[in-house]
Design a protein around this motif. Sequence first.
Motif, PDB file in Angstrom:
ATOM      1  N   GLU A  20      46.906  46.553  40.169  1.00 48.36           N
ATOM      2  CA  GLU A  20      48.050  45.951  40.845  1.00 48.36           C
ATOM      3  C   GLU A  20      48.097  46.368  42.313  1.00 48.36           C
ATOM      4  O   GLU A  20      48.302  45.531  43.207  1.00 48.36           O
ATOM      5  N   THR A  21      47.895  47.633  42.578  1.00 43.43           N
ATOM      6  CA  THR A  21      47.917  48.129  43.950  1.00 43.43           C
ATOM      7  C   THR A  21      46.783  47.520  44.770  1.00 43.43           C
ATOM      8  O   THR A  21      46.985  47.043  45.900  1.00 43.43           O
ATOM      9  N   PHE A  22      45.579  47.514  44.209  1.00 42.11           N
ATOM     10  CA  PHE A  22      44.432  46.931  44.906  1.00 42.11           C
ATOM     11  C   PHE A  22      44.652  45.449  45.176  1.00 42.11           C
ATOM     12  O   PHE A  22      44.415  44.966  46.294  1.00 42.11           O
ATOM     13  N   THR A  23      45.125  44.722  44.179  1.00 36.25           N
ATOM     14  CA  THR A  23      45.306  43.281  44.314  1.00 36.25           C
ATOM     15  C   THR A  23      46.379  42.948  45.339  1.00 36.25           C
ATOM     16  O   THR A  23      46.212  42.056  46.176  1.00 36.25           O
ATOM     17  N   THR A  24      47.472  43.675  45.292  1.00 32.94           N
ATOM     18  CA  THR A  24      48.600  43.397  46.186  1.00 32.94           C
ATOM     19  C   THR A  24      48.317  43.813  47.625  1.00 32.94           C
ATOM     20  O   THR A  24      48.575  43.050  48.565  1.00 32.94           O
ATOM     21  N   GLU A  25      47.769  45.014  47.787  1.00 32.88           N
ATOM     22  CA  GLU A  25      47.624  45.567  49.139  1.00 32.88           C
ATOM     23  C   GLU A  25      46.326  45.163  49.834  1.00 32.88           C
ATOM     24  O   GLU A  25      46.295  45.032  51.061  1.00 32.88           O
ATOM     25  N   THR A  26      45.261  44.966  49.083  1.00 34.12           N
ATOM     26  CA  THR A  26      43.951  44.693  49.696  1.00 34.12           C
ATOM     27  C   THR A  26      43.489  43.258  49.492  1.00 34.12           C
ATOM     28  O   THR A  26      43.095  42.575  50.442  1.00 34.12           O
ATOM     29  N   LEU A  27      43.538  42.791  48.241  1.00 33.65           N
ATOM     30  CA  LEU A  27      42.945  41.494  47.932  1.00 33.65           C
ATOM     31  C   LEU A  27      43.810  40.323  48.381  1.00 33.65           C
ATOM     32  O   LEU A  27      43.300  39.352  48.960  1.00 33.65           O
ATOM     33  N   PRO A  41      32.589  39.453  50.475  1.00 32.13           N
ATOM     34  CA  PRO A  41      33.598  40.409  50.960  1.00 32.13           C
ATOM     35  C   PRO A  41      33.237  41.861  50.633  1.00 32.13           C
ATOM     36  O   PRO A  41      33.865  42.512  49.803  1.00 32.13           O
ATOM     37  N   ARG A  42      32.237  42.378  51.313  1.00 30.80           N
ATOM     38  CA  ARG A  42      31.773  43.733  51.015  1.00 30.80           C
ATOM     39  C   ARG A  42      32.883  44.766  51.216  1.00 30.80           C
ATOM     40  O   ARG A  42      32.958  45.759  50.479  1.00 30.80           O
ATOM     41  N   ASP A  43      33.753  44.537  52.187  1.00 31.67           N
ATOM     42  CA  ASP A  43      34.848  45.476  52.407  1.00 31.67           C
ATOM     43  C   ASP A  43      35.803  45.517  51.214  1.00 31.67           C
ATOM     44  O   ASP A  43      36.321  46.577  50.853  1.00 31.67           O
ATOM     45  N   VAL A  44      36.008  44.371  50.586  1.00 28.73           N
ATOM     46  CA  VAL A  44      36.882  44.314  49.410  1.00 28.73           C
ATOM     47  C   VAL A  44      36.222  45.005  48.221  1.00 28.73           C
ATOM     48  O   VAL A  44      36.884  45.693  47.435  1.00 28.73           O
ATOM     49  N   VAL A  45      34.920  44.840  48.103  1.00 23.68           N
ATOM     50  CA  VAL A  45      34.188  45.528  47.035  1.00 23.68           C
ATOM     51  C   VAL A  45      34.293  47.038  47.219  1.00 23.68           C
ATOM     52  O   VAL A  45      34.527  47.784  46.256  1.00 23.68           O
ATOM     53  N   GLU A  46      34.143  47.492  48.444  1.00 23.10           N
ATOM     54  CA  GLU A  46      34.273  48.918  48.720  1.00 23.10           C
ATOM     55  C   GLU A  46      35.680  49.419  48.410  1.00 23.10           C
ATOM     56  O   GLU A  46      35.858  50.524  47.875  1.00 23.10           O
ATOM     57  N   ALA A  47      36.674  48.595  48.718  1.00 23.53           N
ATOM     58  CA  ALA A  47      38.056  48.973  48.420  1.00 23.53           C
ATOM     59  C   ALA A  47      38.278  49.046  46.907  1.00 23.53           C
ATOM     60  O   ALA A  47      39.013  49.916  46.416  1.00 23.53           O
TER      61      ALA A  47
END
Length: 384
Positions: A20-27, A41-47
């Motif tokens: 939930e945190t990853f999806t809301t704040e990053t994705l 989206p390599r940055d998203v994969v890293e996140a």
Amino acid sequence: MTLLERALSKEHHDVLDRAETFTTETLAPRAEEIEKTREFPRDVVEAAGDAGLLGILIPEEYGGLGGDFVSYCLALERIAEESGAVAEIIQGHTFAMLPILNFGSDEQRERLLPKMVAGESVGAMLLTEPGAGSSPTELQTVAEATDDGYHIYGEKSFGTNAGVADVHLVVARKRPQPEDSHGVSVFIVPSPEDVEGFTFERGEYLGMHGHVTGDATFEDVAVDADALLGQIGGGFRIAMGTIDMARTGLGAIGLGIGRAAFDEAVDYAGDREQGGKAVGEYQAVQVLVAEMDSKLESARNLVYDSAIRIADGEGDTRVSSRAKFTASDAAEFCARNAMQIFGGKGYRTDYPLERYYRDARILSIIGGTSEIQKTTVASEALGL
């Protein structure tokens, strides 16, 4: 609260919170940009790695969470609500890590898995070929043995993350074959940027933008002897050893896409007025909402039935196949009928429904078509 939610453990809720945190704040802030640019989206994969979501199924000794398959599906479903493409990237990456975990040497696991869990290194499995599909008995890619390793020749298609991955698991036929082995083997090949003779041409597809796949060509690609994963002739077992998990994971992606479309439709039906009343007050719309809700929840029960069995070490091909095709159908049904409820607006590209529809459409094809899944279920039921 659903029966599934009541049965979730503290560990399951921890993974859900992470997702939930990853999806809301990053994705969420990046989803539309990924869709429009189609860039990996390599940055998203890293996140996702930073959030622990790439290593849900990987033991803690390699940096993972050591979670079960239910946790994995819960996270994947939530991520797919925001981006089917990113969910499929994670799915492809995960099913490149698991063969290394299950069949790799201690050296391979220690060298590769921590970076893959962290998102610093991306994985891909290359099985399918242009003229053979995914049938191991018809694969034409070969690995010629040399004094110090192997030289790989052949072509592959449709591998998730192919080309952009740092770790490619290539299924090939070793030559010469040992007398006691007529099967295929798996070889670890780095990025095209790091080896000569490995070229990749990305394909452009209807949906799942940002998810990279296409055609890989190996022309005298030299790898060391330690590139062999597992045993010579063990490639079929390695490639197919996680098939029930892969199909169930695709089902979880379908649930996420279907849920996103359903929620959009319900919100719109409650807010949009036509003829002096909310669209949702019309019986025709209510019928669509009821059918969407029922298909989605039926699919969820089948997906998590399969996930729980896998977590308990009792994975079943019949169960995973019916979960996969049912969830695929539900995702497409919900996306299509959400567009119907929106009317003309649903067909516009500035609304997310057309993206959900395009992303859902591939799920009935990849990982074995819905027709193959139905044949599998029927064969198991009939004892054929």
